[in-house]
Enzyme design. Structure first.
Site, PDB file in Angstrom:
ATOM      1  N   ASN A   5     -29.390 -16.589 -14.306  1.00  0.00           N
ATOM      2  CA  ASN A   5     -28.534 -15.122 -14.014  1.00  0.00           C
ATOM      3  C   ASN A   5     -29.590 -13.818 -13.819  1.00  0.00           C
ATOM      4  O   ASN A   5     -29.277 -12.710 -14.046  1.00  0.00           O
ATOM      5  CB  ASN A   5     -27.545 -14.794 -14.989  1.00  0.00           C
ATOM      6  CG  ASN A   5     -27.901 -14.423 -16.420  1.00  0.00           C
ATOM      7  OD1 ASN A   5     -29.086 -14.804 -16.813  1.00  0.00           O
ATOM      8  ND2 ASN A   5     -26.978 -14.103 -17.158  1.00  0.00           N
ATOM      9  N   HIS A   8     -32.011 -10.353 -18.133  1.00  0.00           N
ATOM     10  CA  HIS A   8     -31.451 -10.119 -19.532  1.00  0.00           C
ATOM     11  C   HIS A   8     -31.678  -8.669 -20.068  1.00  0.00           C
ATOM     12  O   HIS A   8     -32.438  -8.021 -19.600  1.00  0.00           O
ATOM     13  CB  HIS A   8     -32.008 -10.980 -20.652  1.00  0.00           C
ATOM     14  CG  HIS A   8     -31.665 -10.460 -21.978  1.00  0.00           C
ATOM     15  ND1 HIS A   8     -30.584 -11.038 -22.564  1.00  0.00           N
ATOM     16  CD2 HIS A   8     -32.416  -9.772 -22.693  1.00  0.00           C
ATOM     17  CE1 HIS A   8     -30.725 -10.537 -23.875  1.00  0.00           C
ATOM     18  NE2 HIS A   8     -31.905  -9.633 -24.054  1.00  0.00           N
ATOM     19  N   GLU A  17     -35.561  -6.571 -30.187  1.00  0.00           N
ATOM     20  CA  GLU A  17     -36.130  -7.193 -28.834  1.00  0.00           C
ATOM     21  C   GLU A  17     -37.354  -6.499 -28.481  1.00  0.00           C
ATOM     22  O   GLU A  17     -38.277  -7.359 -27.847  1.00  0.00           O
ATOM     23  CB  GLU A  17     -34.838  -7.376 -27.714  1.00  0.00           C
ATOM     24  CG  GLU A  17     -34.152  -8.122 -28.131  1.00  0.00           C
ATOM     25  CD  GLU A  17     -32.823  -8.318 -27.089  1.00  0.00           C
ATOM     26  OE1 GLU A  17     -32.874  -7.598 -25.946  1.00  0.00           O
ATOM     27  OE2 GLU A  17     -31.802  -8.705 -27.421  1.00  0.00           O
TER      28      GLU A  17
HETATM   29  P1  CMP Z   1     -28.329 -13.361 -21.406  1.00  0.00           P
HETATM   30  O1  CMP Z   1     -27.971 -11.849 -21.301  1.00  0.00           O
HETATM   31  O2  CMP Z   1     -29.837 -13.463 -21.400  1.00  0.00           O
HETATM   32  O3  CMP Z   1     -28.052 -13.780 -22.936  1.00  0.00           O
HETATM   33  C1  CMP Z   1     -27.880 -15.175 -23.398  1.00  0.00           C
HETATM   34  C2  CMP Z   1     -27.596 -15.929 -22.112  1.00  0.00           C
HETATM   35  O4  CMP Z   1     -27.118 -17.220 -22.367  1.00  0.00           O
HETATM   36  C3  CMP Z   1     -26.713 -15.032 -21.132  1.00  0.00           C
HETATM   37  O5  CMP Z   1     -27.717 -14.330 -20.509  1.00  0.00           O
HETATM   38  C4  CMP Z   1     -26.697 -16.192 -19.967  1.00  0.00           C
HETATM   39  O6  CMP Z   1     -27.810 -16.712 -19.288  1.00  0.00           O
HETATM   40  C5  CMP Z   1     -26.609 -17.763 -21.094  1.00  0.00           C
HETATM   41  N1  CMP Z   1     -25.296 -18.312 -20.859  1.00  0.00           N
HETATM   42  C6  CMP Z   1     -24.845 -19.425 -20.528  1.00  0.00           C
HETATM   43  N2  CMP Z   1     -23.744 -19.820 -20.915  1.00  0.00           N
HETATM   44  C7  CMP Z   1     -23.190 -18.829 -21.343  1.00  0.00           C
HETATM   45  C8  CMP Z   1     -21.884 -18.249 -21.647  1.00  0.00           C
HETATM   46  N3  CMP Z   1     -20.886 -19.098 -21.771  1.00  0.00           N
HETATM   47  N4  CMP Z   1     -21.428 -17.076 -22.147  1.00  0.00           N
HETATM   48  C9  CMP Z   1     -22.721 -16.174 -22.391  1.00  0.00           C
HETATM   49  N5  CMP Z   1     -23.925 -16.553 -21.956  1.00  0.00           N
HETATM   50  C10 CMP Z   1     -24.222 -17.694 -21.571  1.00  0.00           C
END
Ligand code: CMP
Length: 137
Positions: A112, A115, A126
């Site tokens: 995605n 972060h 962090e």
């Molecule tokens: P990030 O903001 O990096 O924080 C945790 C990461 O887990 C999130 O972005 C997503 O890339 C990943 N992730 C995968 N599955 C889920 C989910 N069901 N809910 C939230 N985060 C998820």
């Protein structure tokens, strides 16, 4: 003035959109106070995302975060935590508003693109995970 932590994830560094993502920050009032590109070790990724270790997606999240280099930065500005989250869009790119970083550059909830810290308290933790005070200008 707030500071927040941003990570440009391996999918986005592989696509060559680091500059385009940084431009979104700089064009929207966030200043880059620190920045570096690095390869996370498995131990790094597990420690950074320790809060998610009981979640079913933890293994895939760690696998993905070590799959290539990331760019970590400290972004500074007014309401930087909320501003960065607004610019990123929803965690799942399918739900992200048009024009957000995830809508434009992300492929899936794992890949995605970015972060961002979810609170000022977590931003401090962090930022300290990745940067020494002398690296933050
Ligand atoms: P990030 O903001 O990096 O924080 C945790 C990461 O887990 C999130 O972005 C997503 O890339 C990943 N992730 C995968 N599955 C889920 C989910 N069901 N809910 C939230 N985060 C998820």
């Amino acid at each position: 003035m707030e500071q927040t932590l941003s990570i440009i994830k391996p999918d986005a560094t592989a696509k060559g959109v680091i500059g385009k993502i940084i431009d979104r920050f700089e064009s929207n009032g966030l200043r880059v106070a620190a920045i570096k590109k690095l390869q996370l070790s498995r131990a790094d990724a597990e420690a950074f995302y320790a809060v998610h270790k009981e979640r079913p997606f933890f293994g895939e999240l760690v696998d993905f975060m070590v799959s290539g280099p990331v760019v970590v930065s400290v972004l500074e500005g007014e309401n930087a935590v909320a501003k960065n989250r607004e610019l990123m869009g929803a965690t799942n790119p399918k739900e992200a508003e048009p024009g957000t970083i995830r809508a434009d550059f992300a492929d899936s909830i794992d890949a995605n693109a970015v972060h961002g810290s979810d609170s000022l308290e977590n931003a401090k933790i962090e930022i300290a995970f990745f940067f020494a005070q002398r690296e933050i200008c």
